[in-house]
Design a protein around this motif. Structure first.
Motif, PDB file in Angstrom:
ATOM      1  N   ASN A  87      20.723   1.692   1.555  1.00  0.00           N
ATOM      2  CA  ASN A  87      19.333   2.111   1.346  1.00  0.00           C
ATOM      3  C   ASN A  87      18.346   1.402   2.263  1.00  0.00           C
ATOM      4  O   ASN A  87      17.181   1.247   1.923  1.00  0.00           O
ATOM      5  N   ALA A  88      18.810   0.947   3.434  1.00  0.00           N
ATOM      6  CA  ALA A  88      17.909   0.241   4.354  1.00  0.00           C
ATOM      7  C   ALA A  88      16.722   1.104   4.733  1.00  0.00           C
ATOM      8  O   ALA A  88      15.575   0.633   4.773  1.00  0.00           O
ATOM      9  N   PHE A 122       9.386   2.245   2.081  1.00  0.00           N
ATOM     10  CA  PHE A 122       8.538   1.717   1.005  1.00  0.00           C
ATOM     11  C   PHE A 122       7.717   0.526   1.483  1.00  0.00           C
ATOM     12  O   PHE A 122       6.502   0.465   1.263  1.00  0.00           O
ATOM     13  N   LEU A 123       8.369  -0.433   2.142  1.00  0.00           N
ATOM     14  CA  LEU A 123       7.653  -1.637   2.575  1.00  0.00           C
ATOM     15  C   LEU A 123       6.605  -1.314   3.629  1.00  0.00           C
ATOM     16  O   LEU A 123       5.524  -1.913   3.646  1.00  0.00           O
ATOM     17  N   SER A 124       6.909  -0.375   4.504  1.00  0.00           N
ATOM     18  CA  SER A 124       5.938   0.022   5.519  1.00  0.00           C
ATOM     19  C   SER A 124       4.690   0.592   4.865  1.00  0.00           C
ATOM     20  O   SER A 124       3.558   0.259   5.234  1.00  0.00           O
ATOM     21  N   ALA A 154      13.502  -6.683   7.201  1.00  0.00           N
ATOM     22  CA  ALA A 154      13.304  -8.138   7.270  1.00  0.00           C
ATOM     23  C   ALA A 154      11.914  -8.465   7.799  1.00  0.00           C
ATOM     24  O   ALA A 154      11.222  -9.343   7.260  1.00  0.00           O
ATOM     25  N   GLU A 155      11.470  -7.749   8.851  1.00  0.00           N
ATOM     26  CA  GLU A 155      10.135  -7.975   9.410  1.00  0.00           C
ATOM     27  C   GLU A 155       9.062  -7.663   8.368  1.00  0.00           C
ATOM     28  O   GLU A 155       8.104  -8.425   8.178  1.00  0.00           O
ATOM     29  N   HIS A 156       9.204  -6.504   7.712  1.00  0.00           N
ATOM     30  CA  HIS A 156       8.218  -6.103   6.701  1.00  0.00           C
ATOM     31  C   HIS A 156       8.192  -7.092   5.538  1.00  0.00           C
ATOM     32  O   HIS A 156       7.122  -7.404   4.991  1.00  0.00           O
ATOM     33  N   ALA A 188       6.290 -10.152   6.497  1.00  0.00           N
ATOM     34  CA  ALA A 188       4.857  -9.853   6.572  1.00  0.00           C
ATOM     35  C   ALA A 188       4.256  -9.737   5.181  1.00  0.00           C
ATOM     36  O   ALA A 188       3.165 -10.251   4.907  1.00  0.00           O
ATOM     37  N   LEU A 189       4.973  -9.087   4.274  1.00  0.00           N
ATOM     38  CA  LEU A 189       4.464  -8.895   2.918  1.00  0.00           C
ATOM     39  C   LEU A 189       4.384 -10.223   2.170  1.00  0.00           C
ATOM     40  O   LEU A 189       3.412 -10.499   1.466  1.00  0.00           O
ATOM     41  N   ILE A 190       5.399 -11.063   2.346  1.00  0.00           N
ATOM     42  CA  ILE A 190       5.417 -12.353   1.656  1.00  0.00           C
ATOM     43  C   ILE A 190       4.318 -13.266   2.181  1.00  0.00           C
ATOM     44  O   ILE A 190       3.628 -13.946   1.413  1.00  0.00           O
TER      45      ILE A 190
END
Length: 747
Positions: free
Chosen positions: A172-173, A179-181, A725-727, A730-732
């Motif tokens: 589900n990558a 979703f994160l984007s 991983a990038e998202h 950024a979110l954290i």
């Protein structure tokens, strides 16, 4: 070379492994698929089978009828016939055979149907491709690969084989990436999807209200209704339902979206809105009826001979299959039914498997089940891949509802992602977080937001670290609170009420009085000394860093919150002293207007935590292949020290080291379980809600989310994992502007 698991590697292992190893691996896989009712057999095999599925509670326990066989035999047809014959020879009456093959079996669905019809038992075949696709199904299956299959590919370590990822691309990558984007855009204010979704859900909850019939809903009842249907809605709704209801009850252009009956404390929709909803309900019912008629036409055109009573059930079974498809493969179904459809999104084999599950759950005879599966497959092939306009409209409505659930994180793949993320973290817990946890001691368990967050993280497998500098700061805060109490409140303690207590800028003093004044709580503190005694030995609180009371505080925090202690000496070994001086000075400059005492010490402590996080990442996370981003963070609401990093080291472009608690609360700590979410979806799609909820998502919002979904699927899964991983980082690391639970540091 470390050869790790991938679908291609599993295929190679199945080719080269021995028969016994394949049987054991297959037994593990079927055990994961069927559950504890699967019983493997060994040694003499019992009548030619490698296992059986235990009888249901209403069946005779001494009469197993469902069996399992694994084989590397080339002639699959003959082996299945021989297995059924052997089972019958020893007195068995098989009605279901799970057959696993290490080979690729062409036209599995046709072979299954042909053999099922011929042998009078349902045959389910799992081949090499099926095993390869599910090699990471769960921990037991992964462990079985290591034990039974990996030795068969050991030779790859000795040749120049293609390099496999350090960790397999996680499932589900692309879904998580989309979703994160979208979340990042929403969080920085470029889209306001949740506000619109919140309003839509509130209106949906009020659809059945009628003031003339006394049908009003209070704010609490609205929450309960929405949260039952969509469990993940509880976090964001509780933070803004009051504000959104207030906004919806304000008159705009002479009318209100929602009416409020102040005296009863209830809400309802205006008459015109209720009238429109009744009309739309009729339209929705007609839509489903027209789709059912379209299915019936396809059933007739298929020309399959079936008993009339069985034929009458087929349209309902088709609906159930489609609804289960959205429940199990909603993300791929959305792509398949979009305005720009991806015809490869839905796996045809999975569609057939779902249809098989639906039919097998009926009480039809075996012969009828075989024909029903074939008929449903024929109808779905046309409906899904060559849809009529009415079918496309219906599928589009279901897809829209799934997108709404996706935005609300109410889908299994997202819940599983964030649950797994919690296990991944190594967190240095900040002073402000621990002080707030201490202040929640007398709150009702459900209201202990910080304590519960730490508890959930610990239970999930995260590592929580209490550093010596943080312990000193927490102790100093308690000591400073004690000095203020003694000097300001001790003599008037008996007459302090909530209003007077609220004037204190010390969170522990406020928490003490709020708890003390709670008359209904028999365990409330009777004295200040008794209150602090819950955390340390009060008689030994002689200074900001009294060794004996610090030791008792440390032991209490470790036992209560599951933190691990790390001494200053161990921390300082990894810190560059020149960097420490630079960052400390930068923090002090940014806090030049601060009136806090001991600022030099605090600035140095903050600098130590930031630099330690960076050093640990460099030493232990050189290859960030995890889809969850960095593992090591400093958990705090502190802001200025994080900003100071750019001033101290302008050319280094260091990644952010601070995680704020809102991420844990909004995305991890209070998530429902995957089972709750599946239950939710299992209730939404079969009901009229399946085609109604999606209408509460505005068109522009729907298009934005679909844009993110298409964007995510324009990349391959490996690239999507890197983007996740990038998202995640950024979110954290982001300073989130909207945060339903306000953390205000008073330290």
């Amino acid at each position: 070379m470390d050869v790790t698991m991938s679908p291609d590697l599993v295929k190679l292992a199945l080719e080269h492994c021995g028969t016994s190893e394949f049987e054991k691996y297959s037994q593990t896989m079927l055990g994961a698929l069927v559950g504890p009712s699967f019983k493997p057999l060994g040694g003499h095999k019992d009548g030619g089978a490698d296992g059986f599925v235990d009888a249901d509670i209403w069946e005779q326990v001494d009469k197993q009828t469902r069996f399992f066989q694994a084989s590397k035999t080339l002639d699959v047809e003959k082996k299945i016939r021989d297995t059924i014959a052997r089972l019958k020879d020893v007195g068995r009456e098989p009605n279901l055979l799970y057959y696993s093959s290490s080979l690729v079996v062409p036209y599995i669905d046709k072979l299954e149907m042909m053999l099922s019809d011929e042998l009078g038992a349902t045959i389910k075949i799992y081949d090499r491709n099926w095993f390869a696709q599910r090699a990471s199904f769960n921990n037991d299956v992964e462990a079985a690969f290591g034990q039974y299959l990996r030795p068969a590919v050991q030779f790859l370590e000795d040749i120049a084989a293609p390099s496999y990822p350090v960790e397999p691309v996680f499932q589900n990558a692309q879904a998580v990436c989309a979703f994160l984007s979208h979340e990042l855009e929403r969080r920085i204010g470029t889209t306001k999807t949740l506000e619109g979704v919140c309003d839509g859900l509130l209106i949906w909850a009020l659809e059945e209200t009628d003031p003339d019939a006394g049908k009003l809903l209070t704010e609490k009842q609205i929450l309960e209704k929405i949260e039952y249907v969509i469990p993940t809605a509880r976090k964001f709704l509780r933070g803004q339902i009051g504000a959104r209801l207030k906004a919806l009850t304000v008159k705009k252009e002479g009318s209100r979206t929602v009416n409020v009956h102040t005296k009863e404390g209830g809400y309802c929709l205006p008459f015109e809105a209720r009238k429109q909803i009744r009309e739309s309900l009729l339209d929705d019912e007609n839509l489903k009826l027209q789709v059912t008629d379209a299915f019936r036409k396809r059933i007739i055109d298929a020309g399959v001979e079936l008993d009339e009573k069985v034929l009458e059930q087929i349209p309902d079974l088709i609906h159930k299959t489609i609804e289960m498809l959205f429940e199990q493969q909603g993300y791929n179904a959305v792509r398949h039914f979009s305005d720009d459809p991806d015809q490869s999104a839905l796996d045809a084999r999975s569609v057939i498997e779902v249809a098989g599950e639906v039919v097998d759950a009926t009480k039809l005879t075996h012969a009828s089940r075989v024909k029903a599966k074939f008929l449903i497959k024929q109808v779905l092939r046309g409906a899904l891949y060559n849809s009529e306009p009415i079918e496309r409209a219906y599928f589009g409505r279901l897809a829209r509802t799934y997108v709404l659930l996706f935005v609300l994180k109410n889908t299994p793949e997202l819940i599983e992602h964030f649950s797994s993320m919690a296990k991944h973290f190594v967190l240095y817990v900040g002073t402000d977080i621990l002080v707030r946890a201490i202040s929640e001691y007398y709150l009702h368990e459900d209201d202990q937001m910080t304590v519960n967050t730490l508890k959930i993280l610990k239970q999930a497998g995260a590592k929580l670290i209490l550093s010596e500098p943080t312990l000193e700061e927490v102790h100093s805060h308690i000591y400073a609170s004690d000095r203020e109490y003694v000097n300001t409140y001790s003599e008037v303690d008996a007459i302090v009420d909530r209003d007077l207590a609220s004037e204190s800028d010390r969170i522990l003093i406020r928490a003490y009085y709020y708890a003390k004044l709670e008359q209904d709580n028999p365990k409330r503190p009777r004295s200040w000394a008794g209150y602090l005694g819950n955390f340390l030995t009060y008689d030994k609180l002689m200074g900001p860093t009294s060794p004996q009371s610090m030791r008792s505080l440390r032991d209490t925090l470790i036992a209560r919150y599951g933190v691990v202690y790390e001494a200053r000496e161990d921390m300082m070994r990894e810190i560059d002293q020149d960097d420490l001086k630079k960052l400390t000075e930068a923090i002090k400059k940014l806090r030049k207007d601060s009136k806090r005492r001991h600022e030099d010490i605090r600035a140095a402590n903050d600098a130590v935590h930031i630099l330690l996080v960076q050093r640990k990442r460099k030493a232990e996370e050189k290859e960030v292949t995890s889809p969850y981003g960095y593992r090591t963070w400093w958990l705090t609401q502190e802001t200025k020290s994080g900003i100071a990093v750019a001033y101290a080291f302008p050319k280094r472009h260091l990644p952010k080291a601070i995680m704020r608690p809102e991420l844990l609360i909004n995305y991890i700590a209070y998530n429902p379980t995957t089972a709750e979410v599946r239950r939710s979806m299992g209730e939404i799609f079969p009901s009229l809600m399946g085609i109604r909820l999606g209408t509460r998502l505005e068109q522009d919002q729907f298009e934005k989310i679909m844009g993110k979904i298409k964007e995510a699927h324009s990349t391959d899964p490996a690239r999507a994992q890197a983007m996740v991983a990038e998202h995640s980082n950024a979110l954290i690391g982001q300073t989130l502007r909207e945060f339903s639970i306000k953390y205000t540091s008073t330290i």
